[in-house]
Design a protein around this motif. Structure first.
Motif, PDB file in Angstrom:
ATOM      1  N   GLU A 457       0.841  -1.211   0.000  1.00  0.00           N
ATOM      2  CA  GLU A 457       0.000   0.000   0.000  1.00  0.00           C
ATOM      3  C   GLU A 457       0.874   1.258   0.000  1.00  0.00           C
ATOM      4  OE1 GLU A 457      -1.493   0.274   3.929  1.00  0.00           O
ATOM      5  OE2 GLU A 457      -0.452  -1.513   4.531  1.00  0.00           O
ATOM      6  N   TYR A 458       1.592   1.484  -1.070  1.00  0.00           N
ATOM      7  CA  TYR A 458       2.393   2.706  -1.156  1.00  0.00           C
ATOM      8  C   TYR A 458       1.562   3.798  -1.812  1.00  0.00           C
ATOM      9  CZ  TYR A 458       6.348  -0.162   0.073  1.00  0.00           C
ATOM     10  OH  TYR A 458       7.192  -1.008   0.741  1.00  0.00           O
ATOM     11  N   ALA A 459       1.719   5.015  -1.306  1.00  0.00           N
ATOM     12  CA  ALA A 459       0.961   6.128  -1.881  1.00  0.00           C
ATOM     13  C   ALA A 459       1.354   6.297  -3.338  1.00  0.00           C
ATOM     14  CB  ALA A 459       1.247   7.394  -1.097  1.00  0.00           C
ATOM     15  N   ASP A 460       2.658   6.161  -3.618  1.00  0.00           N
ATOM     16  CA  ASP A 460       3.084   6.158  -5.019  1.00  0.00           C
ATOM     17  C   ASP A 460       4.351   5.324  -5.124  1.00  0.00           C
ATOM     18  OD1 ASP A 460       5.582   7.870  -4.907  1.00  0.00           O
ATOM     19  OD2 ASP A 460       4.108   9.223  -3.988  1.00  0.00           O
ATOM     20  N   ALA A 461       4.747   5.021  -6.345  1.00  0.00           N
ATOM     21  CA  ALA A 461       5.860   4.080  -6.567  1.00  0.00           C
ATOM     22  C   ALA A 461       7.152   4.562  -5.927  1.00  0.00           C
ATOM     23  CB  ALA A 461       6.051   3.872  -8.061  1.00  0.00           C
ATOM     24  N   SER A 462       7.313   5.887  -5.779  1.00  0.00           N
ATOM     25  CA  SER A 462       8.583   6.409  -5.262  1.00  0.00           C
ATOM     26  C   SER A 462       8.819   5.980  -3.812  1.00  0.00           C
ATOM     27  CB  SER A 462       8.602   7.934  -5.341  1.00  0.00           C
ATOM     28  OG  SER A 462       7.646   8.456  -4.434  1.00  0.00           O
ATOM     29  N   GLU A 463       7.756   5.548  -3.104  1.00  0.00           N
ATOM     30  CA  GLU A 463       7.930   5.132  -1.700  1.00  0.00           C
ATOM     31  C   GLU A 463       8.428   3.702  -1.578  1.00  0.00           C
ATOM     32  OE1 GLU A 463       4.451   5.713   0.616  1.00  0.00           O
ATOM     33  OE2 GLU A 463       4.498   7.884   0.449  1.00  0.00           O
ATOM     34  N   MET A 464       8.398   2.968  -2.686  1.00  0.00           N
ATOM     35  CA  MET A 464       8.804   1.563  -2.624  1.00  0.00           C
ATOM     36  C   MET A 464      10.326   1.479  -2.472  1.00  0.00           C
ATOM     37  SD  MET A 464       7.769  -1.354  -5.328  1.00  0.00           S
ATOM     38  CE  MET A 464       6.427  -2.390  -4.808  1.00  0.00           C
ATOM     39  N   PRO A 465      10.828   0.638  -1.563  1.00  0.00           N
ATOM     40  CA  PRO A 465      12.291   0.539  -1.417  1.00  0.00           C
ATOM     41  C   PRO A 465      12.944   0.165  -2.745  1.00  0.00           C
ATOM     42  CG  PRO A 465      11.163  -0.696   0.318  1.00  0.00           C
ATOM     43  CD  PRO A 465      10.116  -0.254  -0.656  1.00  0.00           C
ATOM     44  N   GLY A 466      14.114   0.772  -3.028  1.00  0.00           N
ATOM     45  CA  GLY A 466      14.822   0.536  -4.285  1.00  0.00           C
ATOM     46  C   GLY A 466      15.005  -0.933  -4.632  1.00  0.00           C
ATOM     47  N   PRO A 467      15.533  -1.748  -3.693  1.00  0.00           N
ATOM     48  CA  PRO A 467      15.749  -3.159  -4.034  1.00  0.00           C
ATOM     49  C   PRO A 467      14.466  -3.861  -4.486  1.00  0.00           C
ATOM     50  CG  PRO A 467      16.864  -2.629  -1.977  1.00  0.00           C
ATOM     51  CD  PRO A 467      16.063  -1.424  -2.356  1.00  0.00           C
ATOM     52  N   VAL A 468      13.331  -3.508  -3.832  1.00  0.00           N
ATOM     53  CA  VAL A 468      12.063  -4.153  -4.186  1.00  0.00           C
ATOM     54  C   VAL A 468      11.647  -3.748  -5.598  1.00  0.00           C
ATOM     55  CG1 VAL A 468       9.617  -4.400  -3.572  1.00  0.00           C
ATOM     56  CG2 VAL A 468      11.344  -4.301  -1.764  1.00  0.00           C
ATOM     57  N   THR A 469      11.741  -2.440  -5.884  1.00  0.00           N
ATOM     58  CA  THR A 469      11.372  -1.951  -7.226  1.00  0.00           C
ATOM     59  C   THR A 469      12.197  -2.643  -8.296  1.00  0.00           C
ATOM     60  OG1 THR A 469      11.002   0.197  -6.196  1.00  0.00           O
ATOM     61  CG2 THR A 469      11.055   0.158  -8.596  1.00  0.00           C
ATOM     62  N   ARG A 470      13.526  -2.662  -8.091  1.00  0.00           N
ATOM     63  CA  ARG A 470      14.406  -3.252  -9.116  1.00  0.00           C
ATOM     64  C   ARG A 470      14.142  -4.745  -9.279  1.00  0.00           C
ATOM     65  NH1 ARG A 470      17.977   0.528  -6.782  1.00  0.00           N
ATOM     66  NH2 ARG A 470      18.723  -1.003  -5.269  1.00  0.00           N
ATOM     67  N   ALA A 471      13.912  -5.427  -8.134  1.00  0.00           N
ATOM     68  CA  ALA A 471      13.665  -6.874  -8.199  1.00  0.00           C
ATOM     69  C   ALA A 471      12.377  -7.165  -8.957  1.00  0.00           C
ATOM     70  CB  ALA A 471      13.590  -7.452  -6.787  1.00  0.00           C
ATOM     71  N   VAL A 472      11.323  -6.387  -8.677  1.00  0.00           N
ATOM     72  CA  VAL A 472      10.030  -6.620  -9.330  1.00  0.00           C
ATOM     73  C   VAL A 472      10.152  -6.400 -10.835  1.00  0.00           C
ATOM     74  CG1 VAL A 472       7.697  -5.671  -9.585  1.00  0.00           C
ATOM     75  CG2 VAL A 472       8.581  -6.200  -7.312  1.00  0.00           C
ATOM     76  N   GLU A 473      10.843  -5.317 -11.221  1.00  0.00           N
ATOM     77  CA  GLU A 473      11.016  -5.044 -12.671  1.00  0.00           C
ATOM     78  C   GLU A 473      11.774  -6.201 -13.334  1.00  0.00           C
ATOM     79  OE1 GLU A 473      12.992  -1.303 -12.780  1.00  0.00           O
ATOM     80  OE2 GLU A 473      11.171  -0.168 -12.265  1.00  0.00           O
ATOM     81  N   ALA A 474      12.831  -6.677 -12.682  1.00  0.00           N
ATOM     82  CA  ALA A 474      13.627  -7.766 -13.261  1.00  0.00           C
ATOM     83  C   ALA A 474      12.796  -9.046 -13.367  1.00  0.00           C
ATOM     84  CB  ALA A 474      14.871  -8.008 -12.411  1.00  0.00           C
TER      85      ALA A 474
END
Length: 528
Positions: A457-474
């Protein structure tokens, strides 16, 4: 200092030279005070220059004003007990702690109603000490983190209580006057901080916790026979929790730490009680093996010795599993929510440690593939490498599967650093190795993990921790590419680096301060 002591004792009796008697004099009168080795009340080195005096009643009153109402206190202590404490029981005697909280709240109500209340002091805050109060704040910080409040509210409230717990440590001058409550406070705080996705800070804080515990002698049997057995057990349990937390954080960063080697408790080979090892007993044994796995990576050994060590440790892990209580072995034996949480968390960590154990074989497979292309044969060792590689991949799949089950049971799993890091790391490796193309089950499982991670439940994508964002994209890329990511030998052409090096790069991006790169021989190059 030690040298000066030795010198003063070595002189022949008949002619104590002037210099020696001077040394003795110094030792008696001034050196010990200079080194402050004879004094526990040394001033706190990080004094707050602009604030109030350290143990002033005003400071303690301000802290107590931060405590929530009785019902909220009890609710969040229960929330901690039923979730975070089940997964990592940092407070050794939770049952006793809960009854102390109730007594504390009753005393608070009585004293605040008194027209002339007693002043609050370091030794008496509604019947408890500031050491204990710090542990209560840490427990509240964790309780709020497990709560069903909105993410923003959870985070902010939890952070405030982390600051209160640390303020209690400052007031009691914890660097020179730590007690058992303070070490448990630090362990709970380490857990809360790492779950705020600040695992690097938690790892550094743990270094301090280990030193303080060592200073208190928690790493060995108490020398005094006068200690009551409850205290001996408590000291041993707290040290075991330190090893546990160290293994969760050190494997994440592939940092070998000597905590397990410091241990001087004489523990006879554990025989399981009648109903088998509890979750805590299983985890304590597993974490000791895990630290040993990370520590031994720095030692170069022959390939045969490496295989032998992997087999020995695999047998140890298997033995723990077989001697575990029924609910840890079989989901069907789980009755309470606590049983289910313990079952899937145990399975997640056990599978992850097995994958870490067999991890060098992923790199070995590539070496062997390379040798074969030059016409060298390895006969039997090829079969062993292939088998262990399969064990590693199955363990990675089990880790992701256990996380999926755990997060179905509790939303807290999605904020548990250890669970998130281990499942994402395992999923990335499966993607890099091209497993989604070979197995529909793996492809669906990774899809499901991506969906879970995106449902934060992040207000927007920028709040997501970097490692999580990169892992999900990969992971999304690996699953769409249908096997384009991994070759048949399970390696990727990209810079000829090992699957682990690629996984680390994705998780940590360019920021490798608390990460390591892996060479193809499976030896870490430290980058800190």
């Amino acid at each position: 200092m030690a040298m000066a002591l030795a010198l003063s004792q070595q002189q022949p009796e008949n002619e104590p030279s002037a210099s020696v008697s001077m040394v003795r004099d110094l030792l008696d009168k001034s050196v010990l005070p200079i080194f402050t080795l004879d004094n526990d009340s040394t001033t706190y080195p990080f004094v707050d220059l602009w604030g109030l005096p350290h143990a002033s009643p005003v400071r303690i009153e301000k802290l107590c004003a931060m405590l929530p109402s009785d019902s909220e206190c009890l609710q969040h202590v229960r929330q901690y007990r039923d979730t975070a404490h089940v997964l990592f029981p940092a407070i050794v005697n939770m049952h006793q702690f809960e009854s102390e909280v109730t007594r504390f709240l009753v005393t608070r109500t009585t004293q605040t109603a008194d027209p002339a209340p007693l002043p609050l002091t370091e030794q008496n805050v509604y019947g408890k000490t500031v050491h204990w109060l710090g542990l209560l704040f840490a427990c509240l910080a964790s309780g709020y983190q497990c709560s069903n409040l909105s993410r923003r509210e959870r985070q902010l409230t939890s952070q405030v209580y982390v600051c209160c717990a640390y303020e209690c440590l400052r007031i009691v001058n914890y660097l020179s006057c730590s007690q058992l409550d303070d070490i448990q406070n630090l362990l709970v705080l380490g857990n809360v901080i790492s779950n705020s996705m600040n695992a690097g800070i938690a790892w550094a804080l743990l270094g301090l916790t280990i030193r303080l515990a060592q200073g208190m002698g928690l790493h060995h049997e108490p020398l005094s026979r006068d200690l009551p057995s409850e205290e001996r057990i408590l000291r041993h349990e707290i040290w075991s929790r330190i090893i546990w937390q160290d293994s969760l954080l050190s494997i994440s960063y592939d940092r070998a730490t000597p905590t397990a080697n410091l241990t001087r408790w004489d523990t006879p080979h554990l025989a399981p009680p009648g109903d088998g090892f509890s979750y805590t007993e299983c985890m304590l044994q597993l974490c000791t093996i895990a630290l040993d796995v990370v520590g031994s990576r720095t030692q170069r050994t022959s390939f045969q010795r490496e295989l032998q060590r992997i087999e020995e440790r695999r047998r140890e892990v298997e033995a723990i599993s077989q001697q575990a209580q029924a609910h840890l072995r079989e989901p069907s034996a789980c009755a309470l929510m606590k049983d289910h949480l313990e079952h899937w968390n145990w399975r997640l960590h056990r599978s992850y440690v097995v994958s870490e154990l067999c991890r060098p074989m992923l790199a070995k497979q590539r070496e062997h593939h390379h040798h074969h292309s030059h016409g060298h044969g390895h006969g039997n060792s090829d079969v062993v490498v292939a088998t262990l590689r399969r064990v590693c991949i199955d363990a990675l799949v089990d880790t992701v599967d256990a996380f999926a089950k755990l997060q179905n049971l509790t939303a807290f799993a999605r904020t548990s650093w250890a669970a998130v890091h281990r499942s994402l790391g395992s999923a990335l490796l499966l993607g890099i190795l091209g497993e989604p193309a070979r197995s529909e089950r793996v492809r669906l499982m990774l899809d499901q993990l991506v969906a879970v991670m995106l449902s934060f439940e992040y207000a927007d994508a920028s709040e997501m921790p970097g490692p999580v964002t990169r892992a999900v994209e990969a992971l999304q890329r690996f699953n769409i590419q249908d096997g384009a990511a991994g070759g048949d030998d399970g390696s990727q052409a990209s810079q000829g680096s090992s699957p682990y090096a690629q996984m680390e790069r994705i998780l940590w991006g360019a920021d490798l301060r608390l990460s390591t790169t892996w060479g193809s021989d499976g030896v870490a190059d430290e980058l800190l």
